[in-house]
Motif scaffolding. Structure first.
Motif, mmCIF file in Angstrom:
data_model
loop_
_atom_site.group_PDB
_atom_site.id
_atom_site.type_symbol
_atom_site.label_atom_id
_atom_site.label_comp_id
_atom_site.label_asym_id
_atom_site.label_seq_id
_atom_site.Cartn_x
_atom_site.Cartn_y
_atom_site.Cartn_z
ATOM 1 N N VAL A 280 64.879 64.343 59.376
ATOM 2 C CA VAL A 280 63.691 64.003 60.151
ATOM 3 C C VAL A 280 62.476 64.392 59.324
ATOM 4 O O VAL A 280 62.368 65.537 58.872
ATOM 5 N N SER A 281 61.580 63.433 59.124
ATOM 6 C CA SER A 281 60.362 63.726 58.368
ATOM 7 C C SER A 281 59.187 63.905 59.317
ATOM 8 O O SER A 281 59.219 63.459 60.465
ATOM 9 N N LEU A 282 58.164 64.549 58.817
ATOM 10 C CA LEU A 282 56.912 64.722 59.552
ATOM 11 C C LEU A 282 55.771 64.496 58.582
ATOM 12 O O LEU A 282 55.764 65.055 57.485
ATOM 13 N N GLU A 283 54.818 63.664 59.000
ATOM 14 C CA GLU A 283 53.578 63.480 58.263
ATOM 15 C C GLU A 283 52.432 63.641 59.243
ATOM 16 O O GLU A 283 52.485 63.100 60.356
ATOM 17 N N VAL A 284 51.412 64.383 58.845
ATOM 18 C CA VAL A 284 50.217 64.557 59.676
ATOM 19 C C VAL A 284 49.370 63.313 59.481
ATOM 20 O O VAL A 284 48.853 63.068 58.402
ATOM 21 N N SER A 285 49.236 62.522 60.559
ATOM 22 C CA SER A 285 48.491 61.270 60.451
ATOM 23 C C SER A 285 47.146 61.318 61.169
ATOM 24 O O SER A 285 46.399 60.348 61.139
ATOM 25 N N GLY A 286 46.823 62.468 61.791
ATOM 26 C CA GLY A 286 45.512 62.586 62.418
ATOM 27 C C GLY A 286 45.242 63.979 62.947
ATOM 28 O O GLY A 286 46.155 64.669 63.406
ATOM 29 N N LEU A 287 43.986 64.382 62.850
ATOM 30 C CA LEU A 287 43.475 65.623 63.442
ATOM 31 C C LEU A 287 42.042 65.355 63.874
ATOM 32 O O LEU A 287 41.317 64.621 63.210
ATOM 33 N N SER A 288 41.643 65.980 64.975
ATOM 34 C CA SER A 288 40.234 65.892 65.357
ATOM 35 C C SER A 288 39.453 66.957 64.600
ATOM 36 O O SER A 288 40.024 67.930 64.092
ATOM 37 N N LYS B 269 48.357 65.517 54.364
ATOM 38 C CA LYS B 269 48.045 64.389 55.243
ATOM 39 C C LYS B 269 48.693 63.101 54.749
ATOM 40 O O LYS B 269 48.865 62.903 53.557
ATOM 41 N N SER B 270 49.026 62.218 55.703
ATOM 42 C CA SER B 270 49.657 60.945 55.375
ATOM 43 C C SER B 270 48.641 59.988 54.768
ATOM 44 O O SER B 270 47.427 60.204 54.849
ATOM 45 N N GLU B 271 49.147 58.894 54.201
ATOM 46 C CA GLU B 271 48.275 57.866 53.625
ATOM 47 C C GLU B 271 47.403 57.207 54.677
ATOM 48 O O GLU B 271 46.299 56.772 54.392
ATOM 49 N N ASN B 272 47.892 57.143 55.921
ATOM 50 C CA ASN B 272 47.131 56.495 57.000
ATOM 51 C C ASN B 272 46.410 57.515 57.885
ATOM 52 O O ASN B 272 46.103 57.232 59.034
ATOM 53 N N TYR B 273 46.106 58.680 57.324
ATOM 54 C CA TYR B 273 45.438 59.767 58.060
ATOM 55 C C TYR B 273 44.109 59.295 58.652
ATOM 56 O O TYR B 273 43.361 58.540 58.023
ATOM 57 N N LYS B 274 43.823 59.773 59.858
ATOM 58 C CA LYS B 274 42.597 59.409 60.562
ATOM 59 C C LYS B 274 42.020 60.649 61.236
ATOM 60 O O LYS B 274 42.762 61.467 61.780
ATOM 61 N N PHE C 41 42.971 67.824 68.914
ATOM 62 C CA PHE C 41 43.961 66.754 68.948
ATOM 63 C C PHE C 41 44.675 66.645 67.611
ATOM 64 O O PHE C 41 44.071 66.856 66.565
ATOM 65 N N PHE C 42 45.947 66.282 67.659
ATOM 66 C CA PHE C 42 46.726 66.077 66.442
ATOM 67 C C PHE C 42 47.653 64.893 66.641
ATOM 68 O O PHE C 42 48.039 64.558 67.761
ATOM 69 N N LYS C 43 48.002 64.258 65.526
ATOM 70 C CA LYS C 43 48.925 63.126 65.541
ATOM 71 C C LYS C 43 49.894 63.289 64.383
ATOM 72 O O LYS C 43 49.473 63.569 63.249
ATOM 73 N N PHE C 44 51.180 63.155 64.680
ATOM 74 C CA PHE C 44 52.227 63.262 63.675
ATOM 75 C C PHE C 44 53.069 61.990 63.686
ATOM 76 O O PHE C 44 53.307 61.406 64.741
ATOM 77 N N ASP C 45 53.535 61.588 62.519
ATOM 78 C CA ASP C 45 54.486 60.491 62.383
ATOM 79 C C ASP C 45 55.818 61.074 61.936
ATOM 80 O O ASP C 45 55.852 61.917 61.026
ATOM 81 N N HIS C 46 56.881 60.641 62.589
ATOM 82 C CA HIS C 46 58.240 61.071 62.244
ATOM 83 C C HIS C 46 59.060 59.856 61.832
ATOM 84 O O HIS C 46 58.992 58.812 62.484
ATOM 85 N N ASN C 47 59.847 60.007 60.794
ATOM 86 C CA ASN C 47 60.859 59.031 60.431
ATOM 87 C C ASN C 47 62.207 59.730 60.432
ATOM 88 O O ASN C 47 62.302 60.927 60.103
ATOM 89 N N MET D 37 55.553 65.091 52.074
ATOM 90 C CA MET D 37 56.178 64.858 53.358
ATOM 91 C C MET D 37 57.111 66.027 53.666
ATOM 92 O O MET D 37 57.884 66.460 52.826
ATOM 93 N N TYR D 38 57.035 66.523 54.875
ATOM 94 C CA TYR D 38 57.888 67.616 55.339
ATOM 95 C C TYR D 38 59.166 67.024 55.927
ATOM 96 O O TYR D 38 59.110 66.024 56.646
ATOM 97 N N THR D 39 60.318 67.620 55.617
ATOM 98 C CA THR D 39 61.580 67.139 56.172
ATOM 99 C C THR D 39 62.424 68.299 56.681
ATOM 100 O O THR D 39 62.307 69.435 56.209
ATOM 101 N N LYS D 40 63.286 67.972 57.630
ATOM 102 C CA LYS D 40 64.229 68.924 58.211
ATOM 103 C C LYS D 40 65.545 68.175 58.386
ATOM 104 O O LYS D 40 65.554 67.018 58.818
ATOM 105 N N GLN D 41 66.663 68.826 58.056
ATOM 106 C CA GLN D 41 67.965 68.187 58.189
ATOM 107 C C GLN D 41 68.715 68.736 59.401
ATOM 108 O O GLN D 41 68.611 69.924 59.724
ATOM 109 N N PHE D 42 69.479 67.841 60.024
ATOM 110 C CA PHE D 42 70.280 68.182 61.197
ATOM 111 C C PHE D 42 71.633 67.489 61.085
ATOM 112 O O PHE D 42 71.760 66.455 60.433
#
Length: 159
Positions: A74-82, A135-140, A87-93, A1-6
């Protein structure tokens, strides 16, 4: 998981004195661009191919408040790519200084050709880099249908 601090700044809070929804969007955008740059999608590389990212949607879910002066992660996970990389989909926590999950966002976007102003596939060199993203666990694998709200195209407004 990629993270960035602010650190939450004065300009990041709203009239309720907590982190403004626009600041969440800005922190996610900064995190995404940092992730992309660190994975070879530099501004120079994007300029060579004359492409840029666009956001289709960002669905936010807020759980706890965050306040000025507090650090957040802030985290980033790649949850989808075509398959073509269009197309791309990212999840942030979002996590507060105690490690508590204070918000979640699912976002989807695409790449556009900046001359034609239309969506475009990723060039092979960038597609290879995108396919190597962690890629995330729920990657599609995404399809065009995944870009539609509830499986429907938006309706045109008639006035």
């Amino acid at each position: 998981m990629y993270t960035k601090q602010f650190e939450i700044r004065w300009s990041d809070v709203d009239a309720n004195r907590h982190l403004a929804n626009s600041a969440y969007t800005n922190f996610m955008s900064h995190t995404r661009m940092a992730f992309l740059m660190e994975h070879g999608f530099t501004m120079k590389e994007l300029a060579i191919h004359n492409i840029g990212p666009v956001v289709f949607y960002e669905h936010m879910h807020y759980f706890k408040e965050a306040f000025m002066g507090q650090p957040i992660t802030v985290s980033l996970e790649v949850s989808g790519l075509s398959e073509d990389g269009k197309f791309f989909k990212f999840d942030h926590n979002f996590y507060n200084h105690k490690g508590e999950n204070i918000a979640f966002c699912e976002m989807m976007g695409a790449w556009i050709d900046l001359r034609a102003r239309k969506m475009t596939d990723l060039p092979d060199v960038l597609l290879d880099l995108a396919n190597a993203f962690p890629k995330s666990e729920n990657y599609k694998v995404l399809t065009k249908e995944d870009t539609r709200a509830n499986g429907r195209a938006p309706k045109n407004l008639v006035l």
